[in-house]
Design an enzyme around this catalytic site. Sequence first.
Site, PDB file in Angstrom:
ATOM      1  CG  HIS A   1      -1.702   1.272   1.364  1.00 24.65           C
ATOM      2  ND1 HIS A   1      -2.614   1.751   0.453  1.00 24.65           N
ATOM      3  CD2 HIS A   1      -1.637   2.209   2.355  1.00 24.65           C
ATOM      4  CE1 HIS A   1      -3.090   2.915   0.870  1.00 24.65           C
ATOM      5  NE2 HIS A   1      -2.505   3.209   2.020  1.00 24.65           N
TER       6      HIS A   1
ATOM      7  CG  HIS B   1       1.195   7.011   4.326  1.00 21.77           C
ATOM      8  ND1 HIS B   1       1.634   6.298   3.247  1.00 21.77           N
ATOM      9  CD2 HIS B   1      -0.072   6.578   4.559  1.00 21.77           C
ATOM     10  CE1 HIS B   1       0.690   5.481   2.829  1.00 21.77           C
ATOM     11  NE2 HIS B   1      -0.362   5.621   3.615  1.00 21.77           N
TER      12      HIS B   1
ATOM     13  CD  GLU C   1      -3.544   5.123  11.638  1.00 21.38           C
ATOM     14  OE1 GLU C   1      -4.733   4.980  11.916  1.00 21.38           O
ATOM     15  OE2 GLU C   1      -3.131   5.427  10.495  1.00 21.38           O
ATOM     16  CG  ASP C   2      -1.390   1.352  10.738  1.00 26.43           C
ATOM     17  OD1 ASP C   2      -2.211   1.709  11.594  1.00 26.43           O
ATOM     18  OD2 ASP C   2      -1.555   1.512   9.519  1.00 26.43           O
TER      19      ASP C   2
ATOM     20  CG  ASP D   1      -4.119   6.548   2.171  1.00 25.87           C
ATOM     21  OD1 ASP D   1      -3.394   5.589   2.468  1.00 25.87           O
ATOM     22  OD2 ASP D   1      -5.272   6.710   2.632  1.00 25.87           O
TER      23      ASP D   1
ATOM     24  CG  ASP E   1     -19.496  15.263 -29.057  1.00 29.27           C
ATOM     25  OD1 ASP E   1     -18.919  16.334 -29.315  1.00 29.27           O
ATOM     26  OD2 ASP E   1     -20.652  14.992 -29.426  1.00 29.27           O
TER      27      ASP E   1
END
Length: 720
Positions: free
Chosen positions: A107, A131, A135-136, A196, A314
């Site tokens: 990720h 990033h 947090e993880d 993200d 178009d």
Amino acid sequence: MSAEATNPATPGPGMPSPKLAASLEQGTSPSHRRKGRPRIDLRRLGRAALLGPTARDRLPDAIGHVAEAHRAHHPDADLEPLRRAYVLAESSHRGQMRKSGEPYITHPLAVTLILAELGAETTTLTASLLHDTVEDTEVTLDQVRAEFGAEVCYLVDGVTKLEKVDYGVAAEPETFRKMLVATGNDVRVMSIKLADRLHNMRTLGVMRPEKQERIAKVTRDVLIPLAERLGVQALKTELEDLVFAILHPEEYEHTRELIVDNAAHGGDPLAEIAEDVRGVLREAGIQAEVVIRPRHFVSVHRVSRKRGRMRGADFGRLLVLVNEDADCYGVLGELHTCLTPMVSEFKDFIAVPKFNLYQSLHTAVARADGEVAEVLIRTHQMHKVAEAGVIALGNPYAPPSEEQTDGDGERADPTRPGWLSRLLDWQEAAPDTDTFWSTLREDLAQDREITVFRADGGSLGLPEGASCVDAAYAQYGEDAHACIGARVNGRLATLSTVLRDGDTVQLLMGQDPASEPSREWLEHAHTAAARIAIQRWIAAHPSPRDTETPEAPAAARRPAPDTPSARPGAANAVVDQPGASVRLAGCCTPVPPDEVTGFAVRGGVVTVHRLECAAVERMKGVGRAEVGVRWGDTTECRVTLVAESFGRPHLLADLTEAIALEGVAIVSATVEPPSQQRVRHTYTLQLPDAARLPALMRAMRNVPGVYDVSRAQHPAAAAQ
């Protein structure tokens, strides 16, 4: 932790298939593309970051994709920070898995690759790789600061705060408010968040339908508008398509069929027109690259709803890339000369860039068979910014390059775009969270912005539909409470007047420190800054004093008994009709040295009119003979003046004082009820000397709030 995703190699429900993605490239042959400048295909790059068929334990190869993309934009970039960031991220996330069973490190790698392809600088990419670590994992901000420096630590901390945002209904207002505060000082934080979200939206297929819908709605309502305001079109357009597939599957499928059917038809009018354009520019000696830009799904859907039946041209637009700004206008001139231009489609976003830094010339050319091709003309640098927005501007803290400065040498600062500065200002002023959230949603929904010019030569960026009220608060903040009116393109206008792109607006400010806004302004305020400022004032003044102009006092309405105005005084007019009485017409109240004429009426009376009076033509039209008139020696005169003003407290008192200071007596005065904050005053005045009239009118115009003073014209009195 952004682990709610599935295998990106397996399109989920509603996701575009590879075959469909390929059909979007219809009409674009290799010969029409310059190698190294293909349209950014983030979906393909995201899949490449996941290493394709490579074994899942051989992740080190993934950093090579990032390095290659980064060096394409920054050939001299130092890759060592990226290598160290990858090593830390991979070791920290080792053992963590996404819901699809993929190693979690895929990720941050995919997010970083998206940003690298858009041209992000090394610091942003380093923070992107890290990033999710704070947090993880067990990694701390102090560790990030020690190994990568304060700048990377700041960005990682900002993204970490964003990850904690709960987008549930109850939590949205306050958490998003905190998010803006956290990211407002550096938009690179938001850039990482958008990349993200894009990767997570690409891999949303295994989520429950209701969760897909919830995430898609937040993306639609908040993140896509933010991408638009940051100018990151490459992210915005793909996010739009992914949201479209989830929230409107039937319309998405219909659009897909339109694209596939068009790709299956023989012939390509857009490619043919592109070849015509190349020929025109080749003959003119202008070096340019002409490529076809297929429309993305949402764009095709919008065009089909607008035009009904879709024609071949178009489904895409032509993009002409040149080297210099001047070449853009050279291309435009050649196309409009050698092809059939649709002049109504021309827009110049080079002279007046959009609020999100976008610059380009827009036009359209038509063929004899009715096919119309839209054409975008820009430089290569403009194209880079059009695709990547603020990301393309690099490190906001580094010394600016020549292309990153404006004409005055000021940096076009990507860390605080104008709209974001305004957003941060009014989020602090919002009286409560609900007000903040509702105004935020409305502000983000206004995806079109106009530019209006101030009288001093500056400019204001406002949302489409903004009024003079919005312009006042954009320019003066809460000092706009004292605004009493405006001139738009040189003409007087009420504050409710809706502004158009390119208008020049001069705001008229009162001098009274007690000036206050009208509650009616809320009906015409479209920007959050204006609405919140007005609402704050109203909340702080629960019993505001009456802002209506008071009725003229009785003393001002009746003539003073001991002044010349108590008698029917008039200037001495001599007529060429012996024995006739003279009456000055009430419709135009002539005074010396006006050019005048007269007409005989019943009772041996000659009525004197100004030559420009409308009654003169009517009298001539019914056969009345003119009578010669000249002014005598008497200079005293009576005149009726009309003062137009914006309503404010004490205005009538200030006007009567100005009149008295000129030595003029008031015979009568009337004040009409206010209408849209405008008030009309009519004064009949006795002047001791007609020569004082110009000075009197100037003195009345100088009263704050008065925007015009003129001689009265009374059509009803013309029949005398």
